[in-house]
Scaffold this motif. Structure first.
Motif, mmCIF file in Angstrom:
data_model
loop_
_atom_site.group_PDB
_atom_site.id
_atom_site.type_symbol
_atom_site.label_atom_id
_atom_site.label_comp_id
_atom_site.label_asym_id
_atom_site.label_seq_id
_atom_site.Cartn_x
_atom_site.Cartn_y
_atom_site.Cartn_z
ATOM 1 N N PHE A 83 -21.749 14.295 24.176
ATOM 2 C CA PHE A 83 -21.217 13.636 23.186
ATOM 3 C C PHE A 83 -20.011 14.442 22.621
ATOM 4 C CE2 PHE A 83 -25.849 12.600 22.635
ATOM 5 C CZ PHE A 83 -25.869 11.320 22.307
ATOM 6 N N ASN A 84 -18.839 13.826 23.068
ATOM 7 C CA ASN A 84 -17.681 14.588 22.736
ATOM 8 C C ASN A 84 -16.605 13.981 21.748
ATOM 9 O OD1 ASN A 84 -16.164 17.149 23.916
ATOM 10 N ND2 ASN A 84 -14.759 15.552 23.943
ATOM 11 N N LYS A 85 -16.680 14.764 20.621
ATOM 12 C CA LYS A 85 -15.583 14.101 19.789
ATOM 13 C C LYS A 85 -14.088 14.709 20.054
ATOM 14 C CE LYS A 85 -13.901 14.129 15.030
ATOM 15 N NZ LYS A 85 -12.766 14.576 15.634
ATOM 16 N N CYS A 86 -13.071 14.017 20.180
ATOM 17 C CA CYS A 86 -11.914 14.497 20.432
ATOM 18 C C CYS A 86 -11.023 14.405 19.043
ATOM 19 C CB CYS A 86 -10.790 13.666 21.467
ATOM 20 S SG CYS A 86 -11.864 14.076 22.859
ATOM 21 N N ASP A 87 -9.781 15.380 18.757
ATOM 22 C CA ASP A 87 -9.304 15.389 17.513
ATOM 23 C C ASP A 87 -8.201 14.147 17.450
ATOM 24 O OD1 ASP A 87 -10.020 17.575 17.114
ATOM 25 O OD2 ASP A 87 -8.051 18.802 17.864
ATOM 26 N N ASN A 88 -7.919 13.324 18.447
ATOM 27 C CA ASN A 88 -6.945 12.190 18.256
ATOM 28 C C ASN A 88 -7.036 11.229 19.607
ATOM 29 O OD1 ASN A 88 -5.067 13.220 20.270
ATOM 30 N ND2 ASN A 88 -4.288 14.579 18.569
ATOM 31 N N ASP A 89 -6.469 9.984 19.611
ATOM 32 C CA ASP A 89 -6.646 9.179 20.795
ATOM 33 C C ASP A 89 -6.056 9.879 22.031
ATOM 34 O OD1 ASP A 89 -8.114 6.867 19.672
ATOM 35 O OD2 ASP A 89 -6.334 6.759 18.491
ATOM 36 N N GLU A 90 -5.012 10.484 22.037
ATOM 37 C CA GLU A 90 -4.025 11.224 23.359
ATOM 38 C C GLU A 90 -5.387 12.097 23.639
ATOM 39 O OE1 GLU A 90 -2.746 10.702 20.382
ATOM 40 O OE2 GLU A 90 -1.619 9.094 20.904
ATOM 41 N N LYS A 91 -5.982 12.869 22.926
ATOM 42 C CA LYS A 91 -7.012 13.945 23.396
ATOM 43 C C LYS A 91 -7.984 13.130 23.900
ATOM 44 C CE LYS A 91 -5.520 18.061 22.293
ATOM 45 N NZ LYS A 91 -4.591 18.240 21.294
ATOM 46 N N SER A 92 -8.638 11.956 23.440
ATOM 47 C CA SER A 92 -9.705 11.276 24.005
ATOM 48 C C SER A 92 -9.183 10.834 25.531
ATOM 49 C CB SER A 92 -10.127 9.883 23.429
ATOM 50 O OG SER A 92 -10.520 10.404 21.877
ATOM 51 N N VAL A 140 -17.345 9.436 24.373
ATOM 52 C CA VAL A 140 -16.104 9.946 24.003
ATOM 53 C C VAL A 140 -15.477 9.213 22.783
ATOM 54 C CG1 VAL A 140 -13.722 10.921 24.442
ATOM 55 C CG2 VAL A 140 -15.265 10.902 26.530
ATOM 56 N N THR A 141 -15.083 9.698 21.970
ATOM 57 C CA THR A 141 -14.558 9.174 20.463
ATOM 58 C C THR A 141 -13.831 10.200 19.925
ATOM 59 O OG1 THR A 141 -14.798 7.932 18.584
ATOM 60 C CG2 THR A 141 -16.573 9.501 19.129
ATOM 61 N N ARG A 142 -12.663 9.632 18.855
ATOM 62 C CA ARG A 142 -12.188 10.651 17.837
ATOM 63 C C ARG A 142 -12.701 10.415 16.614
ATOM 64 N NH1 ARG A 142 -8.659 8.985 14.286
ATOM 65 N NH2 ARG A 142 -7.641 6.922 14.328
ATOM 66 N N PHE A 160 -20.983 10.738 15.851
ATOM 67 C CA PHE A 160 -22.042 11.800 15.977
ATOM 68 C C PHE A 160 -21.590 13.406 15.242
ATOM 69 C CE2 PHE A 160 -20.149 10.952 20.125
ATOM 70 C CZ PHE A 160 -19.227 11.656 20.175
ATOM 71 N N SER A 161 -20.290 13.324 14.569
ATOM 72 C CA SER A 161 -19.757 14.571 14.193
ATOM 73 C C SER A 161 -19.924 14.672 12.806
ATOM 74 C CB SER A 161 -18.638 14.665 14.755
ATOM 75 O OG SER A 161 -18.466 14.230 16.083
ATOM 76 N N ARG A 162 -20.797 14.151 11.866
ATOM 77 C CA ARG A 162 -20.982 14.680 10.585
ATOM 78 C C ARG A 162 -22.457 14.175 10.052
ATOM 79 N NH1 ARG A 162 -16.352 9.977 8.905
ATOM 80 N NH2 ARG A 162 -17.732 8.246 8.667
ATOM 81 N N ASP A 163 -22.755 14.764 8.889
ATOM 82 C CA ASP A 163 -24.073 14.626 8.350
ATOM 83 C C ASP A 163 -24.663 13.236 8.407
ATOM 84 O OD1 ASP A 163 -24.106 17.276 8.085
ATOM 85 O OD2 ASP A 163 -24.198 17.288 5.748
#
Ligand SMILES: [Zn+2]
Length: 325
Positions: free
Chosen positions: A216-225, A186-188, A193-196
């Protein structure tokens, strides 16, 4: 208005604009060139933290790989039925800022009070303390922790380089080898892993192609992480290996300066440490916690200096490690 009055108004406006502009410029200059952030002051502040080792005897951050791997490969203690591990990252957290721990809200203080080790580690490549061989940056740091290798093997000398599938991270190998049923990252930050050009796009594809239970989970910001991770660890069958990165220290450092002299950076550290404590408390609240054998690691990928990181200053090279095993 007569000409005299107009002239006075213009002069007044010019004065106000120069004073305000000057103050803003001075403040930016101050954080980029932090006169108090000398190596001597840094060393004194690091010594004031109760680290078990010293800057000279800092452990390589790659050692964390072995600690996690060993945990999953060792026998279960009496009364335990399952191996679990979590790495909670404090991105861009300097080793001297641990003097600012707010004990009632601190994951670090809480784990150390329960007997966890607190050590200094170094990032930036094998030839410490000589000049670093990989950037003291996010992708190289976390990649070295997850693979146990420096850039000569990972190829990750800097951000925005795609790692080949080998060497694989623990997220993949633990699942592939049957040591963990599933794992979670988990990361923001999109650079993982979320761009080319993200570090793990090839490994992520490998996991998909081989039906490995690696999320693999990308969050929008730290609160979401934090929210996502709390939700994950609250599930009855949560992933056996969880790797989550909280990033307030890094983003605040880039915006306002990576420095022990910067109150905003201190606040960001306290916030990351509180997120980590919430995460640990959620783990301890699991119904099956008593039967699970948890390894908990708190660490950073790199430090920072001025408004960034990537170079070889001691402030950038030192990281911290808290480990319950
Ligand atoms: Zn970072």
């Amino acid at each position: 208005m007569n000409k005299k009055k107009i002239a006075v108004v213009i002069i007044a406006v010019v004065l106000v604009v120069s004073i305000v502009g000057g103050a803003i410029a001075w403040n930016s200059f101050k954080f980029i060139v932090d006169f108090k952030d000398t190596e001597d002051v840094y060393r004194t502040n690091v010594e004031a933290v109760n680290y078990e080792n010293t800057i000279e005897t800092a452990m390589p951050q790659t050692d964390l790989y072995g600690i996690i791997n060993e945990h999953f490969n060792s026998a279960l203690p009496e009364g335990k039925t399952e191996k679990k591990a979590i790495v909670i990252g404090y991105d861009g957290c300097r080793a001297d800022i641990l003097n600012e721990i707010q004990s009632e809200n601190s994951a670090i203080a809480s784990l150390v009070a329960e007997g966890a080790s607190l050590k200094l580690a170094y990032c930036g490549g094998v030839n410490y303390p000589e000049k670093n061989t990989q950037d003291t940056s996010t992708a190289p740091g976390w990649c070295s922790i997850l693979t146990g290798e420096w850039a000569d093997k990972t190829g990750i000398t800097a951000n925005d380089i795609v790692k080949s599938v080998e060497p694989k991270t623990l997220l993949t190998t633990l699942v592939e080898d049957g040591k963990a049923e599933s794992s979670l990252f988990v990361t923001r930050w999109a650079g993982h892993f979320s761009r080319d050009e993200a570090t793990y796009v090839d490994e992520m594809k490998y996991c998909e192609d081989n039906n490995l239970a690696v999320t693999f989970n990308k969050c929008d910001n730290d609160e979401k992480s934090l929210e996502y991770t709390l939700d994950a660890v609250s599930k009855e069958n949560c992933q056996d290996f969880i790797f989550v990165i909280y990033e307030p220290t890094d983003s605040t450092g880039h915006d306002y300066g990576f420095s022990y002299n910067n109150p905003r950076y201190k606040e960001a550290f306290v916030r990351a440490d509180a997120y980590a404590l919430e995460t640990i408390n959620a783990i301890k609240g699991r119904a099956s916690y008593a039967q699970e054998d948890w390894l908990i690691i708190l660490t950073s990928d790199h430090g920072g200096f001025g408004s960034g990181h990537g170079n070889e200053s001691i402030q950038e090279r030192m990281t911290f490690v808290v480990s319950t095993k």
